[in-house]
Design a protein around this motif. Structure first.
Motif, PDB file in Angstrom:
ATOM      1  N   ARG A   1       9.333  16.127  -3.663  1.00 27.96           N
ATOM      2  CA  ARG A   1       7.860  15.901  -2.881  1.00 27.96           C
ATOM      3  C   ARG A   1       7.737  14.954  -2.080  1.00 27.96           C
ATOM      4  O   ARG A   1       8.112  13.541  -2.129  1.00 27.96           O
ATOM      5  CB  ARG A   1       6.883  15.674  -4.222  1.00 27.96           C
ATOM      6  CG  ARG A   1       5.302  15.905  -3.759  1.00 27.96           C
ATOM      7  CD  ARG A   1       4.641  16.287  -5.325  1.00 27.96           C
ATOM      8  NE  ARG A   1       4.662  15.093  -6.035  1.00 27.96           N
ATOM      9  CZ  ARG A   1       5.034  15.069  -7.115  1.00 27.96           C
ATOM     10  NH1 ARG A   1       5.818  15.989  -7.473  1.00 27.96           N
ATOM     11  NH2 ARG A   1       4.907  13.773  -8.035  1.00 27.96           N
ATOM     12  N   ALA A   2       7.222  14.826  -1.123  1.00 25.68           N
ATOM     13  CA  ALA A   2       7.002  13.799  -0.076  1.00 25.68           C
ATOM     14  C   ALA A   2       5.890  12.796  -0.344  1.00 25.68           C
ATOM     15  O   ALA A   2       4.759  13.498  -0.849  1.00 25.68           O
ATOM     16  CB  ALA A   2       6.802  14.330   1.513  1.00 25.68           C
ATOM     17  N   SER A   3       6.061  11.729   0.022  1.00 26.64           N
ATOM     18  CA  SER A   3       5.192  10.764  -0.066  1.00 26.64           C
ATOM     19  C   SER A   3       4.893  10.140   1.178  1.00 26.64           C
ATOM     20  O   SER A   3       5.660   9.464   1.830  1.00 26.64           O
ATOM     21  CB  SER A   3       5.273   9.781  -1.264  1.00 26.64           C
ATOM     22  OG  SER A   3       4.161   8.580  -1.302  1.00 26.64           O
ATOM     23  N   GLN A   4       3.602  10.156   1.795  1.00 27.32           N
ATOM     24  CA  GLN A   4       3.233   9.198   3.222  1.00 27.32           C
ATOM     25  C   GLN A   4       1.989   8.944   3.077  1.00 27.32           C
ATOM     26  O   GLN A   4       0.946   9.413   2.475  1.00 27.32           O
ATOM     27  CB  GLN A   4       3.297  10.480   4.271  1.00 27.32           C
ATOM     28  CG  GLN A   4       3.553   9.970   5.501  1.00 27.32           C
ATOM     29  CD  GLN A   4       2.652   9.534   6.346  1.00 27.32           C
ATOM     30  OE1 GLN A   4       1.351   9.947   6.129  1.00 27.32           O
ATOM     31  NE2 GLN A   4       2.757   8.421   7.231  1.00 27.32           N
ATOM     32  N   VAL A   5       2.078   7.375   3.426  1.00 29.42           N
ATOM     33  CA  VAL A   5       0.762   6.783   3.238  1.00 29.42           C
ATOM     34  C   VAL A   5      -0.315   7.004   4.080  1.00 29.42           C
ATOM     35  O   VAL A   5      -1.512   6.670   3.893  1.00 29.42           O
ATOM     36  CB  VAL A   5       1.292   5.156   3.473  1.00 29.42           C
ATOM     37  CG1 VAL A   5       1.486   4.903   5.048  1.00 29.42           C
ATOM     38  CG2 VAL A   5       0.380   4.280   2.865  1.00 29.42           C
TER      39      VAL A   5
ATOM     40  N   GLU B   1       0.815  -1.247  -0.011  1.00 27.38           N
ATOM     41  CA  GLU B   1       0.062   0.011  -0.013  1.00 27.38           C
ATOM     42  C   GLU B   1       0.857   1.223   0.076  1.00 27.38           C
ATOM     43  O   GLU B   1       0.742   2.282  -0.587  1.00 27.38           O
ATOM     44  CB  GLU B   1      -0.837   0.082   1.277  1.00 27.38           C
ATOM     45  CG  GLU B   1      -1.856   1.327   1.380  1.00 27.38           C
ATOM     46  CD  GLU B   1      -2.364   1.174   2.593  1.00 27.38           C
ATOM     47  OE1 GLU B   1      -3.478   1.935   2.538  1.00 27.38           O
ATOM     48  OE2 GLU B   1      -2.081   0.932   3.578  1.00 27.38           O
ATOM     49  N   THR B   2       1.866   1.323   0.689  1.00 25.74           N
ATOM     50  CA  THR B   2       2.833   2.356   0.689  1.00 25.74           C
ATOM     51  C   THR B   2       3.480   2.724  -0.453  1.00 25.74           C
ATOM     52  O   THR B   2       3.658   3.761  -1.201  1.00 25.74           O
ATOM     53  CB  THR B   2       3.948   2.271   1.901  1.00 25.74           C
ATOM     54  OG1 THR B   2       3.469   1.901   3.208  1.00 25.74           O
ATOM     55  CG2 THR B   2       5.049   3.013   1.736  1.00 25.74           C
ATOM     56  N   ALA B   3       3.948   1.404  -0.982  1.00 24.21           N
ATOM     57  CA  ALA B   3       4.493   1.695  -2.532  1.00 24.21           C
ATOM     58  C   ALA B   3       3.602   2.120  -3.829  1.00 24.21           C
ATOM     59  O   ALA B   3       3.835   2.906  -4.377  1.00 24.21           O
ATOM     60  CB  ALA B   3       5.172   0.326  -2.802  1.00 24.21           C
TER      61      ALA B   3
END
Length: 339
Positions: free
Chosen positions: A265-269, A141-143
């Motif tokens: 750019r940040a990616s956070q689940v 899911e995070t990926a």
């Protein structure tokens, strides 16, 4: 209250893993209520240790300013401790609505042998996905969220820096994209064999190919993020998937960062990536993630297994480096063994 009285009251005994102090964890007993309307009692089969985040919690390094945002969905207690934390759990529904009973499910729940949650918190594990592999659902899911954030296009040149659990998972998913180039980059030459298992080209950072359209950074290191800025092409995007917790990071933004119009750019689940937020829910994202796990190729991420009663020792060994793992699986006793 005696055990007989508890059973009559509909209570079930449970055991959970708690972080009880900096670098200290232990198992605690508790009583569960009978599931109410729209709730299910789940007996855990396996849980997975998400090493990066869980060791941050274990070592009391969650910054106070983001403590609320970093709380797991069914966490109890507060950071730094005592806190019951974790989010990769797979089990079987023992009690609840008729259509849920006997179903194998994934839940973003801490390490605990039984728990009661609303059925909305559960994701059904498809029949073609083994329960043990399904602990990876939260990482997939995070990926998926990171790739929704990055938005790779046909023919793109993409680099993934950091061949750990998240970086490897991102590279695994990207392997199915019609990219022009994909490299998995890590300072550890032993990761070359891991990349080969994933079917992805491997490179040391010094030898990585430049002019990338997208660089996805997962190494949680300042050096890795600096190299990301060097490898991404003009006006390209660096997607930052690392979490540094309480560590400070310094970047060379005074060099060509502005001239080349680069973006970090940040990616956070915690929330669905903006590119899909109006079209997908968290539940949709989890359902997609678990469906992808019908591929046996994901088993390479499961690098060890221990019984539940050894969980405090396993976490400590992961923390001090005497146990190396991508995702270490915890196996729970069967109903018969528990009784």
């Amino acid at each position: 209250m005696s055990s007989t009285d508890k059973q009559a009251a509909g209570q079930t005994a449970a055991t959970a893993y708690w972080t009880v102090g900096p670098g200290k964890g232990g198992l605690r007993r508790e009583d569960l209520p009978a599931p109410g309307a729209g709730e299910a009692l789940v007996r855990t089969l396996f849980s997975g240790i998400s090493k990066g985040t869980e060791l941050v919690v274990h070592n009391a390094r969650v910054p106070e300013c983001v403590a609320a945002e970093m709380a797991a969905p069914h966490q109890e207690g507060t950071f730094p401790s005592p806190v019951k934390f974790g989010y990769l759990s797979v089990g079987v529904v023992e009690q609840g609505p008729a259509e849920w009973q006997g179903r194998t499910v994934f839940c973003l729940h801490p390490h605990q042998d039984r728990y009661v949650v609303p059925v909305e918190s559960l994701t059904v594990v498809p029949d073609d996905v083994p329960a043990r592999r399904a602990v990876l659902t939260g990482t997939v899911e995070t990926a998926v969220n990171g790739l929704w954030e990055a938005g790779p296009r046909l023919g793109d040149r993409v680099a993934v820096i950091g061949a750990g659990l998240v970086g490897g998972m991102v590279a695994k998913l990207l392997g199915a994209f019609p990219l022009g180039r994909l490299q998995l980059i890590d300072v550890d030459p032993a990761k070359r064999a891991f990349a080969g298992t994933l079917g992805v080209d491997f490179s040391h950072p010094d030898d990585a190919l430049p002019d990338c359209d997208i660089v996805i950074h997962c190494s949680a290191s300042q050096e890795g993020l600096e190299r990301s800025l060097q490898l991404v092409g003009d006006e390209g995007d660096v997607i930052e998937m690392s979490w540094y917790a309480d560590r400070k990071v310094t970047l060379p933004l005074g060099e060509d960062f502005h001239a080349r119009r680069l973006s970090i750019r940040a990616s956070q689940v915690g929330v669905v990536a903006r590119a899909r937020r109006h079209r997908r829910t968290n539940a949709d994202r989890l359902k997609l993630a678990v469906s992808l796990l019908n591929d046996p190729g994901f088993d390479v991420f499961l690098t060890g297994q221990s019984p539940f009663e050894e969980l405090p020792e396993v976490v400590q060994r992961l923390s001090d480096g005497t146990l190396d793992a991508l995702c270490h699986v915890i196996e729970y006793p069967s109903t018969e063994a528990t009784r």
